[in-house]
Write a protein that holds these residues in place. Structure first.
Motif, mmCIF file in Angstrom:
data_model
loop_
_atom_site.group_PDB
_atom_site.id
_atom_site.type_symbol
_atom_site.label_atom_id
_atom_site.label_comp_id
_atom_site.label_asym_id
_atom_site.label_seq_id
_atom_site.Cartn_x
_atom_site.Cartn_y
_atom_site.Cartn_z
ATOM 1 N N UNK A 198 -9.939 8.717 1.723
ATOM 2 C CA UNK A 198 -11.183 8.876 2.506
ATOM 3 C C UNK A 198 -10.885 7.887 3.891
ATOM 4 N N UNK A 199 -11.886 8.535 4.855
ATOM 5 C CA UNK A 199 -11.339 7.464 6.069
ATOM 6 C C UNK A 199 -11.777 6.094 5.848
ATOM 7 N N UNK A 200 -12.894 5.716 5.044
ATOM 8 C CA UNK A 200 -13.188 4.449 4.732
ATOM 9 C C UNK A 200 -12.069 3.612 4.001
ATOM 10 N N UNK A 201 -11.605 4.417 3.026
ATOM 11 C CA UNK A 201 -10.620 3.730 2.276
ATOM 12 C C UNK A 201 -9.443 3.077 3.342
ATOM 13 N N UNK A 202 -9.211 4.067 4.021
ATOM 14 C CA UNK A 202 -7.865 3.920 4.964
ATOM 15 C C UNK A 202 -8.381 2.522 5.764
ATOM 16 N N UNK A 203 -9.426 2.761 6.356
ATOM 17 C CA UNK A 203 -10.080 1.384 7.313
ATOM 18 C C UNK A 203 -10.087 0.226 6.316
ATOM 19 N N UNK A 204 -10.545 0.438 5.325
ATOM 20 C CA UNK A 204 -10.504 -0.973 4.118
ATOM 21 C C UNK A 204 -9.052 -1.464 3.868
ATOM 22 N N UNK A 205 -8.325 -0.632 3.747
ATOM 23 C CA UNK A 205 -6.811 -0.962 3.682
ATOM 24 C C UNK A 205 -6.199 -1.683 4.990
ATOM 25 N N UNK A 206 -6.303 -0.849 6.060
ATOM 26 C CA UNK A 206 -6.003 -1.506 7.488
ATOM 27 C C UNK A 206 -6.523 -2.812 7.648
ATOM 28 N N UNK A 207 -7.827 -2.972 7.283
ATOM 29 C CA UNK A 207 -8.564 -4.307 7.714
ATOM 30 C C UNK A 207 -7.916 -5.434 6.761
ATOM 31 N N UNK A 208 -7.451 -4.907 5.452
ATOM 32 C CA UNK A 208 -6.928 -5.940 4.522
ATOM 33 C C UNK A 208 -5.480 -6.494 5.035
ATOM 34 N N UNK A 209 -4.930 -5.669 5.573
ATOM 35 C CA UNK A 209 -3.349 -5.799 5.958
ATOM 36 C C UNK A 209 -3.529 -6.845 7.093
ATOM 37 N N UNK A 210 -4.217 -6.599 7.990
ATOM 38 C CA UNK A 210 -4.469 -7.139 9.268
ATOM 39 C C UNK A 210 -4.985 -8.635 9.096
ATOM 40 N N UNK A 211 -6.002 -8.730 7.976
ATOM 41 C CA UNK A 211 -6.703 -10.032 7.692
ATOM 42 C C UNK A 211 -5.781 -11.003 7.040
ATOM 43 N N UNK A 212 -5.114 -10.367 5.851
ATOM 44 C CA UNK A 212 -4.390 -10.987 4.765
ATOM 45 C C UNK A 212 -2.940 -10.658 4.493
#
Length: 903
Positions: free
Chosen positions: A561-575
């Motif tokens: 889902x688009x929300x799943x991709x956004x969550x993964x991208x945010x995790x890559x950028x944050x940690x």
């Protein structure tokens, strides 16, 4: 200057016409957030298709933006040996004066843009109005030509061909450089007053207003010269306040003395300002002496013919100062509103692709992911705050209210247009729709790359987690069930039991659950969730497709889902990586992209204002390129750039970081539950405050992105607790607790606290409450008026009967007069109440026009830092994020509690 929305493709079409083989590559300055990343992917796809070379530079904050200006933008100028070119800022630069930030404001011939165009696409508000309305190239030409000394700056907004008051028109040819802001519609619709004020200030001549506050407050009658001694004393007092006025008064005094010596009169010891009136000079020529002319002055006004009296220079100066301060107050009010967010940059660039006829599924998916990421980071019309839709039932009041829903509606229409269902799947789609919709977990065929509309529940990574973990780590469900307590976990188990799902089944992977359970999951949630206050957990059945999410398939490989991709991208950028999180192998803090204390031994003694190590910049760049590669439309085994160390790209890289996102949200729930269970969220005067200084996840929340997500989780939980009216809610209301929240995370290695401030979360729902409150007040006022009229009518009826009984006598006449007077007074009161009602309606209309409550923590942070002398560093593009020295935190928060943080 700004480019209106209808002309969004004008600049890109001009770039296609003017680009040649010797032109410099297009420079992209991209912020580190998912929306800007998706926008960069869309733009690079367009540039590649048109064979336009480009270069991408990751920008983590204002320090990186200034460095990019010195190292990358300035060498492009023709005055520095370059050939000009285009620099595009994606997700950054909208809040500051880019001419100064990029170092293009040098003095003399060494400064200027040198044929460099700067395009700005940013969703943050308020705009820096110098970027929006000022024609920098024309302004510099006027200054170099001495135009400001020869009559003002009126040519600054009109000189360039094809530009009218900062608005780019179709005839504009971008050949000389400058700053151009891409308007998403709010400049033309909402900034008419600010545009008028800014352009008026640009056309005004420079006036020194030092010491002229008393002059501006005086009346025009005093300006035009009453002849009593008091007014002359006031004038002499104001003359002495400026050097230029002293010179003018001395010259006037010498001229007056010369006239008096010619007429044979004595010279006064104190020179006075001459009377600049034409009628007086005519009388002085006809009279024999100056004494007779002064004596005949009052009679000359009535007997002489009436001529138009010209205002004096001082009167004009005062009027100009008043007008300038009026326009400046408009601009100050705009800048003082606080921060907010408008249309995402990825959506704006998809509109550009659509105007060019280049839209396809890949670009549409990037736009959908960018729009979905804004809700994840709490970016609303109120700034960074908890999602307003999370506090109620209506899905349509989600991210950015009606405007956000309009954007989602357009995206749904695009999905239907570009992804028609195959004929073989039409019957199956109807069957699934008849049972209320099923969450798709796999593709239709091995070659299916389509995007579908799905009734997504508010669960987290449900396709890649168990149903139990997905529900447990959902901020919407966890905060409403009070999952930090034992009773909250029991409520979750009861909800699952009522739905007919055993714990054994819901703890296994969702993709391996029983198919009948998955098909009936949405219907069961619609039936049982409202009993636990979870009305918005899934889109309602009668809302059509409104509130539904988006899912894309990559054949049999995956469906996300688009929300799943956004969550993964945010995790890559944050940690960046989950290997260093609790429960994983390895414990070094460098595992989540942060320099270890051993690698920076002097970091604790380094001032925060000057902190920016090469190690931190390197980790930010690494995280940026890893997230950028994860969005690649085609999977590959090599990276798209030489400096990246990621072995994968595209879908494989995205799937490999799903455990990173799961680990991040486990830490968020673990830390948030600990803060609430230990009651470490304390109410202060203007906001609630919490500090993360202990626990296994402390190093993780030294990252601003992770801390923002934790703060959103805590803010939503606090709002639910207060709404439920529990003990904590009653205590918060009794102390005047606010929905605003300040959360600080300790970075022990550098000796600082990262502080984030969330706004009151008013958003659209606060505006609805404000309107409802105004309507209730008007209703009560109307009821009081009706009761007053009924009481007056009853009193009139009693007096009428009394008059009929007593007859028409003198006493009756007196009562009649009294009745008439009371009737008049009641009519006047009704009129006054009507006028007050109309005024209240006008006030309500003004409040609606003003917009929702906004996050003002950026203003408050700067004011507190100046007042207390705290050592702080404000470098993030999010102005509600600041770094404070460990020793200065207590004084900083104490002073911050006295500030207005929302408004």
């Amino acid at each position: 200057m700004y480019l209106p929305r209808p002309l969004i493709a004008h600049l890109y079409a001009s770039l296609l016409r003017t680009h040649h083989a010797l032109a410099a590559p297009v420079l992209l300055l991209v912020a580190l957030d998912p929306d800007a990343l998706c926008a960069a992917r869309i733009l690079t796809q367009l540039l590649k298709r048109d064979y336009i070379p480009h270069k991408i530079q990751a920008i983590a904050g204002y320090t990186d933006l200034q460095r990019a200006g010195v190292e990358l933008v300035r060498p492009m100028r023709t005055t520095d040996g370059g050939v000009g070119g285009v620099c595009i800022c994606l997700g950054c630069g909208g809040l500051v004066d880019l001419e100064e930030t990029l170092g293009l404001d040098g003095e003399g011939e060494a400064g200027g843009f040198g044929d460099v165009q700067v395009w700005v696409l940013d969703s943050r508000r308020p705009w820096n109005l110098d970027n929006v309305f000022r024609d920098h190239v024309a302004a510099r030409e006027v200054l170099l030509a001495g135009g400001e000394e020869e009559g003002g700056r009126g040519a600054l907004v009109k000189r360039t061909v094809g530009v009218e008051q900062g608005r780019v028109k179709e005839g504009y040819k971008p050949a000389r450089g400058g700053i151009i802001v891409f308007d998403d519609g709010d400049i033309e619709e909402d900034l008419a007053k600010e545009k008028e004020a800014y352009c008026a200030l640009e056309q005004m001549p420079e006036v020194d207003d030092a010491g002229d506050e008393s002059d501006v407050s005086e009346t025009e009658a005093e300006d035009e010269g009453s002849q009593n001694g008091d007014s002359r004393n006031k004038k002499r007092k104001s003359w002495d306040r400026g050097e230029d006025e002293d010179d003018d008064s001395d010259d006037d005094g010498r001229a007056r003395r010369r006239r008096r010596s010619n007429s044979g009169s004595s010279v006064d010891a104190t020179p006075e300002r001459p009377q600049r009136r034409g009628l007086i000079s005519v009388q002085a020529e006809d009279a024999g002496s100056s004494d007779e002319s002064r004596a005949a002055t009052p009679q000359s006004r009535s007997t002489s013919p009436q001529t138009e009296r010209q205002p004096s220079a001082r009167t004009l100066r005062r009027r100009l100062l008043r007008l300038r301060r009026k326009h400046e107050s408009v601009l100050h009010a705009y800048y003082g509103l606080g921060t907010s967010y408008s249309e995402p940059v990825s959506s704006l660039l998809y509109s550009l692709a659509s105007e060019l006829g280049r839209e396809d599924n890949d670009l549409l998916w990037l736009a959908i992911v960018g729009v979905s990421s804004t809700e994840l980071y709490g970016r609303t019309l109120s700034g960074i705050t908890a999602n307003p839709s999370s506090s109620g039932e209506e899905i349509s009041l989600g991210w950015n209210g009606d405007r956000g829903e309009r954007i989602r509606s357009i995206l749904r229409d695009e999905v239907r247009r570009l992804n028609p269902a195959p004929l073989s799947e039409v019957a199956r789609e109807r069957e699934l729709a008849s049972i209320g919709g099923v969450i798709p977990t796999h593709a239709r065929s091995p070659t299916d790359m389509s995007i579908r509309i799905s009734p997504e529940p508010r669960f987290l990574l449900i396709r890649h987690w168990s149903l139990y973990d997905s529900m447990l780590h959902s901020s919407y469900l966890a905060t409403r069930l009070h999952i930090w307590s034992d009773s909250g976990q029991r409520r979750l188990h009861k909800l699952l039991a009522k739905m007919g799902v055993s714990l054994a089944q819901c703890r296994q992977s969702y993709t391996h659950m029983d198919m009948d359970l998955k098909r009936g999951l949405r219907q069961r949630l619609l039936r049982f969730a409202p009993a636990y206050g979870l009305d918005g957990l899934v889109p309602p059945a009668d809302a059509g497709k409104e509130g539904w999410g988006f899912v894309r398939s990559w054949g049999w490989k995956a469906s996300l889902s688009a929300t799943d991709v956004a969550v993964v991208l945010a995790a890559i950028l944050d940690i960046s990586d989950a290997s260093g999180l609790p429960g994983s192998s390895g414990t070094s803090s460098s595992a989540f992209g942060m320099p270890t204390p051993e690698s920076t031994p002097d970091s604790a003694n380094t001032p925060v204002n000057n902190y920016h190590t090469d190690a931190a910049a390197e980790t930010a760049t690494t995280r940026f390129w890893r997230a950028y590669d994860a969005l690649s439309p085609t999977p590959s085994s090599h990276s798209s750039h030489s400096s990246s160390t990621a072995p994968l790209a595209g879908l494989p890289l995205l799937l490999s970081h799903i455990p990173t996102a799961q680990a991040l949200h486990r830490a968020i729930m673990r830390t948030g539950c600990a803060l609430l269970a230990k009651r470490q969220i304390r109410p202060l005067r203007a906001f609630r405050m919490g500090v993360v200084r202990e626990g296994p996840d402390v190093p993780l929340f030294a990252r601003p992105g992770a801390l923002v997500q934790l703060a959103l989780w805590v803010a939503e939980a606090v709002r639910v607790v207060e709404g439920d009216g529990g003990e904590e809610g009653r205590k918060g209301r009794r102390r005047g607790g606010k929905e605003a929240l300040v959360l600080a995370g300790l970075d022990e290695g550098r000796g600082v606290y990262v502080v984030v401030g969330l706004g009151g979360g008013g958003g659209v729902r606060a505006e609805e409450a404000k309107k409802t409150g105004g309507e209730e007040r008007r209703k009560r006022r109307r009821e009081r008026e009706e009761r007053r009229k009924e009481k007056t009518a009853r009193r009139e009826e009693r007096r009428r009967k009394r008059r009929e009984e007593r007859g028409r006598g003198e006493e009756g006449d007196e009562e009649e007069l009294e009745t008439e007077s009371e009737a008049g007074s009641s009519e006047a009161s009704s009129q006054s109440s009507g006028s007050s009602e109309s005024e209240s309606e006008d006030e309500a209309q003004r409040s609606r026009k003003k917009g929702p409550i906004r996050n003002r923590f950026g203003h408050a942070f700067q004011a507190v830092a100046e007042e207390t002398g705290s050592r702080v560093r404000i470098d993030s593009f999010e102005h509600c994020v600041v770094e404070v020295r460990k020793e200065d935190l207590s004084g900083f928060l104490e002073a911050l509690s006295m500030k207005a943080v929302v408004g």
